[in-house]
Enzyme design. Structure first.
Site, PDB file in Angstrom:
ATOM      1  N   CYS B  91       0.832  -1.204   0.000  1.00 12.59           N
ATOM      2  CA  CYS B  91       0.000   0.000   0.000  1.00 12.59           C
ATOM      3  C   CYS B  91       0.874   1.265   0.000  1.00 12.59           C
ATOM      4  CB  CYS B  91      -0.964  -0.049   1.177  1.00 12.59           C
ATOM      5  SG  CYS B  91      -2.360   1.054   0.980  1.00 12.59           S
ATOM      6  N   HIS B 208      -3.618  -5.602   1.109  1.00 12.73           N
ATOM      7  CA  HIS B 208      -2.919  -5.813   2.385  1.00 12.73           C
ATOM      8  C   HIS B 208      -2.878  -7.292   2.771  1.00 12.73           C
ATOM      9  CE1 HIS B 208      -2.450  -1.642   3.847  1.00 12.73           C
ATOM     10  NE2 HIS B 208      -3.524  -1.402   3.111  1.00 12.73           N
ATOM     11  N   GLU B 210      -1.155  -8.644   5.010  1.00 21.45           N
ATOM     12  CA  GLU B 210      -1.026  -8.794   6.474  1.00 21.45           C
ATOM     13  C   GLU B 210      -2.390  -8.719   7.159  1.00 21.45           C
ATOM     14  OE1 GLU B 210      -0.556  -6.121   4.852  1.00 21.45           O
ATOM     15  OE2 GLU B 210      -1.026  -4.331   6.036  1.00 21.45           O
TER      16      GLU B 210
END
Lengths: 84, 240
Positions: B91, B208, B210
């Site tokens: 990002c 994302h 994560e």
């Protein structure tokens, strides 16, 4: 002391959705003849340097290295001398 | 490097907000060695992999990632990357990689002008990289995005180069894998969601992973991205 007035604009090939939204808003004001809006940035920098030429060099480097991203933006600037 | 773990360094800029998410996934879930690298420090120490996390470094002032690129730590990151070091940008990290010139192109304002926080589907376009080896070619992943400037842009020649070299790693797609304008959340050229550099060491992506790595959050498609990096590092270690 010199004042650099820097204008950063989106390159022609880049769509400007912000400009488009503003154009719609302007058109809704019934202002006639508005065909296109492009939005950019205006930056002023005070530069203390020996002469105008050097101030130009510094402004040029500032644009190249940080202020404008050549992938999407163009820049132009003018330099004026400030009264001491 | 100890034979069993990889040392990750997560760069923390003022305004980073996914740094702890990355830390949690790498340390608590994947049991790797992880440390934070403060933006004002000039050394990346002895880490094996650098992560530039998501967030709003320097308030996104001027352009997203433009100011972070000049923070002291980035000098070492660029040097590390230049030597073939593994650098992952997520990002805002992707935006920083583009601003640094480590990856080609730029991330423009979303076509809709809206900040989008949502799950998207992305298709694995090339699984022969250190970031994607644990995925199947063409596999569709469900991973969240959260950005206002994720509209990937590059000139035609650059796009052609990326496409021809298999440097496009992820593309926004429908749940069944079809790449359609409808599945493109931000207007990115060719639905591009993530790219890798020519030599295959530096990767940037808008989604994302994560945030899709802990089973508690129900989606775990992102975890294999980190597992790919770890496996590839450890394999490389065994070879040498």
């Amino acid at each position: 002391m010199y004042l650099a007035k820097i204008l950063i604009t989106l390159r022609k090939s880049i769509l400007d959705p912000q400009g488009k939204a503003v154009r719609h808003a302007l058109q809704s004001l019934k202002l006639s003849g508005i065909e296109e809006v492009r939005i950019g940035k205006f930056i002023e920098i005070k530069i203390s340097s020996k002469n105008k030429k050097e101030a130009e060099k510094i402004a040029e480097e500032a644009c190249k290295k940080l202020l404008a991203n050549p992938v999407m933006e163009n820049y132009t600037f003018s330099i004026e001398e400030l009264p001491a | 490097m100890k034979s069993s773990v990889v040392k990750f360094g997560i760069v923390v800029f003022p305004g980073s907000n996914c740094d702890y998410d990355c830390f949690y996934v790498l340390k608590k879930i994947l049991k790797q060695e992880v440390r934070f690298l403060w933006h004002k420090h000039s050394s990346i120490e002895d880490v094996d992999v650098i992560v530039l996390p998501g967030g709003f470094s320097y308030g996104d002032y001027l352009r997203c990632g433009a100011i972070a690129r000049f923070s002291p730590i980035m000098k070492s990151v660029i040097e590390f990357a230049g030597k073939g070091g593994t650098v992952l940008g997520i990002c805002n990290g992707f935006q920083i990689l583009c601003e640094s010139g480590l990856l080609p192109g730029a991330l423009l304002r979303n076509k809709s002008l809206k900040f989008i926080c949502d799950y998207v589907n992305i298709r694995v376009e090339n699984n022969k990289t250190i970031y994607t080896s644990a995925y199947k070619q063409g596999e569709v992943l469900k991973i969240p995005i959260a950005h206002g400037d994720g509209n990937y842009f590059a000139d035609d020649d650059t796009i052609k180069m990326l496409e021809d070299n298999g440097q496009v790693l992820f593309r926004y797609c429908e749940p069944d894998g079809r790449v359609t304008p409808n599945a493109n959340p931000n207007g990115a050229v060719n639905n591009i969601a993530g790219i890798i550099n020519e030599s295959g060491s530096i990767m940037g992506m808008m989604p994302h992973p994560e945030r899709a790595s802990d089973a508690v959050l129900r989606h775990t498609d992102g975890r294999r991205l980190f597992e790919s990096i770890i496996n590839e590092r450890l394999l490389k270690c065994l070879e040498t």
